[in-house]
Design a protein around this motif. Structure first.
Motif, mmCIF file in Angstrom:
data_model
loop_
_atom_site.group_PDB
_atom_site.id
_atom_site.type_symbol
_atom_site.label_atom_id
_atom_site.label_comp_id
_atom_site.label_asym_id
_atom_site.label_seq_id
_atom_site.Cartn_x
_atom_site.Cartn_y
_atom_site.Cartn_z
ATOM 1 N N GLY A 53 0.715 -1.103 0.241
ATOM 2 C CA GLY A 53 -0.088 0.134 0.185
ATOM 3 C C GLY A 53 0.996 1.385 -0.044
ATOM 4 N N LYS A 54 0.124 2.403 0.259
ATOM 5 C CA LYS A 54 0.760 3.622 -0.092
ATOM 6 C C LYS A 54 0.596 4.544 1.170
ATOM 7 C CE LYS A 54 1.097 3.771 -4.927
ATOM 8 N NZ LYS A 54 0.659 4.573 -6.121
ATOM 9 N N GLU A 55 -0.400 4.057 2.090
ATOM 10 C CA GLU A 55 -0.937 5.058 3.348
ATOM 11 C C GLU A 55 -1.384 4.200 4.492
ATOM 12 O OE1 GLU A 55 -3.971 7.407 2.370
ATOM 13 O OE2 GLU A 55 -5.317 5.851 1.331
ATOM 14 N N TRP A 56 -1.525 4.682 5.644
ATOM 15 C CA TRP A 56 -1.853 3.887 6.691
ATOM 16 C C TRP A 56 -3.459 4.324 6.806
ATOM 17 C CZ3 TRP A 56 0.701 1.530 10.641
ATOM 18 C CH2 TRP A 56 2.152 1.602 10.637
ATOM 19 N N LYS A 57 -4.226 3.154 7.099
ATOM 20 C CA LYS A 57 -5.620 3.304 7.071
ATOM 21 C C LYS A 57 -6.237 2.129 8.093
ATOM 22 C CE LYS A 57 -5.932 0.819 2.522
ATOM 23 N NZ LYS A 57 -6.669 0.957 1.356
ATOM 24 N N PRO A 58 -7.083 2.283 8.787
ATOM 25 C CA PRO A 58 -7.768 1.162 9.666
ATOM 26 C C PRO A 58 -7.826 -0.111 8.960
ATOM 27 C CG PRO A 58 -9.077 3.282 9.664
ATOM 28 C CD PRO A 58 -8.127 3.533 8.663
ATOM 29 N N LEU A 59 -7.909 -1.301 9.718
ATOM 30 C CA LEU A 59 -7.688 -2.501 9.264
ATOM 31 C C LEU A 59 -8.843 -2.834 8.461
ATOM 32 C CD1 LEU A 59 -5.804 -4.482 12.060
ATOM 33 C CD2 LEU A 59 -5.157 -4.375 9.934
ATOM 34 N N SER A 60 -10.177 -2.231 8.899
ATOM 35 C CA SER A 60 -11.321 -2.453 8.190
ATOM 36 C C SER A 60 -11.472 -1.792 6.901
ATOM 37 C CB SER A 60 -12.438 -1.814 9.099
ATOM 38 O OG SER A 60 -12.307 -0.486 9.075
ATOM 39 N N ALA A 61 -10.569 -1.048 6.505
ATOM 40 C CA ALA A 61 -10.588 -0.482 5.174
ATOM 41 C C ALA A 61 -9.599 -1.213 4.176
ATOM 42 C CB ALA A 61 -10.050 0.889 5.179
ATOM 43 N N TRP A 62 -8.955 -2.331 4.715
ATOM 44 C CA TRP A 62 -8.032 -3.019 3.712
ATOM 45 C C TRP A 62 -8.771 -4.191 3.112
ATOM 46 C CZ3 TRP A 62 -3.344 -1.585 2.137
ATOM 47 C CH2 TRP A 62 -2.513 -0.683 2.840
ATOM 48 N N SER A 63 -9.113 -4.058 1.716
ATOM 49 C CA SER A 63 -9.501 -5.172 1.246
ATOM 50 C C SER A 63 -8.934 -6.395 1.178
ATOM 51 C CB SER A 63 -10.052 -4.655 -0.191
ATOM 52 O OG SER A 63 -8.755 -4.536 -0.981
ATOM 53 N N GLU A 64 -7.500 -6.503 1.346
ATOM 54 C CA GLU A 64 -6.547 -7.441 1.195
ATOM 55 C C GLU A 64 -6.723 -8.403 2.507
ATOM 56 O OE1 GLU A 64 -5.785 -4.492 0.871
ATOM 57 O OE2 GLU A 64 -4.206 -4.300 -0.502
ATOM 58 N N LEU A 65 -7.306 -7.886 3.378
ATOM 59 C CA LEU A 65 -7.619 -8.958 4.840
ATOM 60 C C LEU A 65 -9.038 -9.724 4.446
ATOM 61 C CD1 LEU A 65 -7.010 -6.491 7.691
ATOM 62 C CD2 LEU A 65 -5.616 -8.306 6.794
ATOM 63 N N GLU A 66 -9.815 -8.977 3.540
ATOM 64 C CA GLU A 66 -10.937 -10.021 3.220
ATOM 65 C C GLU A 66 -10.767 -10.966 1.881
ATOM 66 O OE1 GLU A 66 -13.923 -6.982 1.986
ATOM 67 O OE2 GLU A 66 -14.142 -6.271 4.202
ATOM 68 N N SER A 67 -9.897 -10.496 1.019
ATOM 69 C CA SER A 67 -9.763 -11.336 -0.342
ATOM 70 C C SER A 67 -8.403 -12.188 0.111
ATOM 71 C CB SER A 67 -9.460 -10.750 -1.149
ATOM 72 O OG SER A 67 -8.277 -9.657 -1.148
ATOM 73 N N GLU A 71 1.470 -11.052 -2.530
ATOM 74 C CA GLU A 71 2.896 -10.683 -2.344
ATOM 75 C C GLU A 71 3.149 -9.240 -2.923
ATOM 76 O OE1 GLU A 71 5.201 -13.760 -3.900
ATOM 77 O OE2 GLU A 71 4.370 -15.144 -2.702
ATOM 78 N N SER A 72 3.989 -8.562 -2.365
ATOM 79 C CA SER A 72 4.284 -7.369 -2.907
ATOM 80 C C SER A 72 5.937 -6.900 -2.494
ATOM 81 C CB SER A 72 3.449 -6.243 -2.354
ATOM 82 O OG SER A 72 3.470 -6.209 -0.913
ATOM 83 N N GLY A 73 6.568 -5.862 -3.217
ATOM 84 C CA GLY A 73 7.742 -5.793 -2.768
ATOM 85 C C GLY A 73 8.019 -5.050 -1.460
ATOM 86 N N LEU A 74 9.295 -5.449 -0.782
ATOM 87 C CA LEU A 74 9.522 -5.079 0.348
ATOM 88 C C LEU A 74 9.806 -3.375 0.480
ATOM 89 C CD1 LEU A 74 12.043 -7.461 1.475
ATOM 90 C CD2 LEU A 74 9.787 -7.346 2.423
ATOM 91 N N GLN A 75 9.206 -2.710 1.451
ATOM 92 C CA GLN A 75 9.211 -1.358 1.759
ATOM 93 C C GLN A 75 8.912 -0.967 2.994
ATOM 94 O OE1 GLN A 75 6.665 0.173 -1.421
ATOM 95 N NE2 GLN A 75 5.187 0.793 0.093
ATOM 96 N N SER A 76 9.741 0.120 3.619
ATOM 97 C CA SER A 76 9.309 0.371 5.064
ATOM 98 C C SER A 76 8.401 1.399 5.189
ATOM 99 C CB SER A 76 10.538 1.135 5.599
ATOM 100 O OG SER A 76 11.548 0.529 5.637
ATOM 101 N N PRO A 77 7.370 1.295 6.127
ATOM 102 C CA PRO A 77 6.111 1.972 6.152
ATOM 103 C C PRO A 77 6.572 3.566 6.477
ATOM 104 C CG PRO A 77 6.323 1.161 8.223
ATOM 105 C CD PRO A 77 7.776 0.607 7.377
ATOM 106 N N PRO A 78 5.506 4.704 5.994
ATOM 107 C CA PRO A 78 5.675 5.972 6.294
ATOM 108 C C PRO A 78 5.475 6.263 7.793
ATOM 109 C CG PRO A 78 3.700 5.697 5.152
ATOM 110 C CD PRO A 78 4.545 4.195 5.172
ATOM 111 N N THR A 79 5.667 7.471 8.270
ATOM 112 C CA THR A 79 5.258 7.635 9.739
ATOM 113 C C THR A 79 3.775 7.361 9.698
ATOM 114 O OG1 THR A 79 6.918 9.534 9.752
ATOM 115 C CG2 THR A 79 5.420 9.471 11.512
ATOM 116 N N PRO A 80 3.424 6.731 11.137
ATOM 117 C CA PRO A 80 1.954 6.366 11.428
ATOM 118 C C PRO A 80 1.108 7.794 11.536
ATOM 119 C CG PRO A 80 3.378 5.027 12.664
ATOM 120 C CD PRO A 80 4.301 6.112 12.122
ATOM 121 N N PRO A 81 -0.035 7.837 11.132
ATOM 122 C CA PRO A 81 -0.827 9.195 11.222
ATOM 123 C C PRO A 81 -1.002 9.531 12.618
ATOM 124 C CG PRO A 81 -2.463 6.998 10.972
ATOM 125 C CD PRO A 81 -0.850 6.612 10.828
#
Length: 247
Positions: A53-67, A71-81
């Motif tokens: 992904g590209k941003e922080w958002k609540p877990l309920s907003a992640w469609s990946e958790l439902e589907s 796999e995706s490339g490794l990258q460090s997360p930005p600063t939490p909101p």
């Protein structure tokens, strides 16, 4: 087939981070996130970041958790909101250990009230000597000095507590110095009282009512408990202050 599915779920390419107290906790696998949601250890309202992904958002907003995980490339997360930061309490700091927070609570809340208690009890109790006793003036002067010294120490502890809560390195130093000054002053005043008692005739001591004696006894017990906590705080700070997250 089962082994291949398990390897996909636990693949290092599928990484998640959770925002806890304003810091990124992770990386976590999809399975760890899923298990945490099922056990209610993780809330669907918690902010999360996926390596895809590209941003922080609540877990309920992640469609990946439902589907399911992808796999995706490794990258460090930005600063939490900012929304992921907890509301900091008035007297403590979540980054400090428990003992340091208890010291903050004492210096910012308990110590000022104890000074009021000691001052009130001294006014109620009055002097131990009669008004016409030869050393009555010396005792009254000692009481005034004791009140002023304790007031100065209380203010110093309050400042040290504010700086400690703000993670300032000067906070523990101010608190340690205040405790040392308070201990030395009380020892000198106690020695002076013992000298006054030794030099005074028993007939010059004023009589006190039962209620005043009970107040004095209660204040004495409170002072003992406070003294024990101050000495414990002194030794704890001298030993652990360098390990605290101070700047």
């Amino acid at each position: 087939m089962h082994e291949e599915s398990k390897q996909t779920i636990e693949s290092p390419l599928n990484q998640w981070w959770l925002a806890k107290n304003g810091e990124a906790e992770g990386p976590l696998s999809y399975q760890e996130i899923s298990d945490g949601l099922k056990s209610k250890r993780i809330s669907s309202a918690d902010y999360a970041y996926s390596s895809g992904g590209k941003e922080w958002k609540p877990l309920s907003a992640w469609s990946e958790l439902e589907s399911g995980p992808e796999e995706s490339g490794l990258q460090s997360p930005p600063t939490p909101p900012v929304d992921s930061y907890p509301i900091e309490p008035l007297l403590t700091n979540p980054r400090l250990p428990a003992m340091a927070n208890w010291i903050c609570i004492y210096t910012l809340q308990i110590s000022p009230w104890l000074w009021c208690l000691y001052t009130f009890s001294e006014i109620i109790s009055g002097t131990a000597l009669k008004e016409k006793a030869p050393l009555m003036g010396v005792e009254a002067l000692a009481m005034i000095i004791s009140m002023l010294v304790s007031l100065g120490v209380t203010l110093s502890l309050f400042i040290g507590g504010i700086r400690l809560r703000a993670l300032s390195r000067s906070g523990p130093n101010i608190i340690i110095l205040s405790i040392v000054v308070a201990t030395a002053a009380h020892l000198l005043l106690s020695l002076g009282v013992m000298v006054i008692i030794a030099m005074t005739d028993q007939n010059n001591f004023a009589s006190k009512s039962v209620s005043v004696e009970l107040i004095d006894y209660f204040v004495f017990l409170v002072a003992l408990c406070e003294g024990a906590f101050l000495l414990t705080s002194l030794f704890w700070l001298r030993r652990n202050a360098r390990f605290l997250p101070l700047s």
